[in-house]
Design a protein around this motif. Structure first.
Motif, short mmCIF file in Angstrom:
data_model
loop_
_atom_site.label_atom_id
_atom_site.label_comp_id
_atom_site.label_asym_id
_atom_site.label_seq_id
_atom_site.Cartn_x
_atom_site.Cartn_y
_atom_site.Cartn_z
N LEU A 32 0.70 -1.12 -0.10
CA LEU A 32 -0.04 0.04 -0.06
C LEU A 32 0.96 1.46 -0.05
CD1 LEU A 32 -2.73 -1.30 2.41
CD2 LEU A 32 -2.69 -1.22 0.10
N ASP A 33 2.07 1.26 0.84
CA ASP A 33 2.90 2.33 0.66
C ASP A 33 4.20 1.91 1.23
OD1 ASP A 33 3.67 4.90 0.53
OD2 ASP A 33 2.37 5.75 2.05
N ALA A 34 5.28 2.72 1.09
CA ALA A 34 6.64 2.30 1.49
C ALA A 34 7.54 3.57 1.72
CB ALA A 34 7.19 1.15 0.63
N ALA A 35 8.14 3.73 2.65
CA ALA A 35 9.32 4.62 3.01
C ALA A 35 10.69 4.12 3.25
CB ALA A 35 9.00 5.46 4.10
N HIS A 36 11.58 4.61 2.46
CA HIS A 36 12.78 4.26 2.34
C HIS A 36 13.90 4.79 3.02
CE1 HIS A 36 11.66 0.82 -0.32
NE2 HIS A 36 10.80 1.69 -0.77
N HIS A 37 14.85 4.33 3.97
CA HIS A 37 15.77 5.22 4.54
C HIS A 37 16.97 4.27 4.78
CE1 HIS A 37 17.80 8.37 6.77
NE2 HIS A 37 18.02 7.64 7.63
N GLY A 38 18.05 4.43 3.87
CA GLY A 38 19.16 3.72 4.15
C GLY A 38 18.98 2.31 3.93
N ASP A 39 19.24 1.17 4.93
CA ASP A 39 18.94 -0.05 4.73
C ASP A 39 17.72 -0.66 5.27
OD1 ASP A 39 21.27 -0.40 3.29
OD2 ASP A 39 22.42 -0.81 5.04
N THR A 40 16.84 0.45 5.60
CA THR A 40 15.50 0.12 6.22
C THR A 40 14.34 0.73 5.66
OG1 THR A 40 16.75 0.25 8.55
CG2 THR A 40 14.38 0.44 8.64
N CYS A 41 13.31 0.02 5.59
CA CYS A 41 12.13 0.72 4.81
C CYS A 41 10.99 0.21 5.83
CB CYS A 41 11.76 0.00 3.54
SG CYS A 41 11.36 -1.72 3.27
#
Length: 145
Positions: free
Chosen positions: A69-78
């Protein structure tokens, strides 16, 4: 955005769509860790337990579909918001929603996940009714009318 986390999500969703537990488990590092903060006793480490889990899921919900439905990515984490749906072999609907916080390794495999995914409550209880029931339970436990 992290290409590795995007790659993981793409690979995982394709593997889940195949309904092949071995293919899903290939998306996980060998020492992968799964934590369920709301159900801490259900956490586990390793591909073997993940394989058993996914085999059971696909046996029980053979038409399982997972929608991102949605995703947010930051470095090696989502942070991925997912909807799991299908029909169980007993004919009942299977519907779960929630967020999984995923950390991937250098090969875009899941190394750690924190699951905040729950079954959808299909009851027609409003928030007011829910809070009143909670308050009534607290009064009963305290010996008050």
């Amino acid at each position: 955005m992290s290409t590795r986390t995007q790659d993981f999500l793409s690979n995982f969703l394709a593997a889940a769509a195949s309904c092949d537990a071995d293919r899903v488990v290939e998306c996980f590092a060998s020492d992968c860790r799964f934590d369920l903060p709301v159900h801490p006793a259900r956490g586990f480490v390793g591909r073997e337990q993940a394989r058993r889990n996914w085999s059971t899921i696909f046996e029980t919900v053979p038409d399982l579909s997972i929608e991102l439905l949605d995703a947010a990515h930051h470095g090696d984490t989502c942070w991925a918001e997912l909807k799991y749906s299908g029909t169980r072999t007993d004919g009942s609907p299977h519907l779960m929603h929630g967020v999984i916080v995923i950390t991937v390794d250098a090969e875009s495999r899941l190394s750690k996940a924190r699951f905040y995914v729950e079954f959808v409550d299909s009851s027609e209880v409003s928030i007011t009714e829910h809070l009143e029931a909670m308050q009534d339970s607290a009064h009963i436990a305290a010996g008050r009318p």
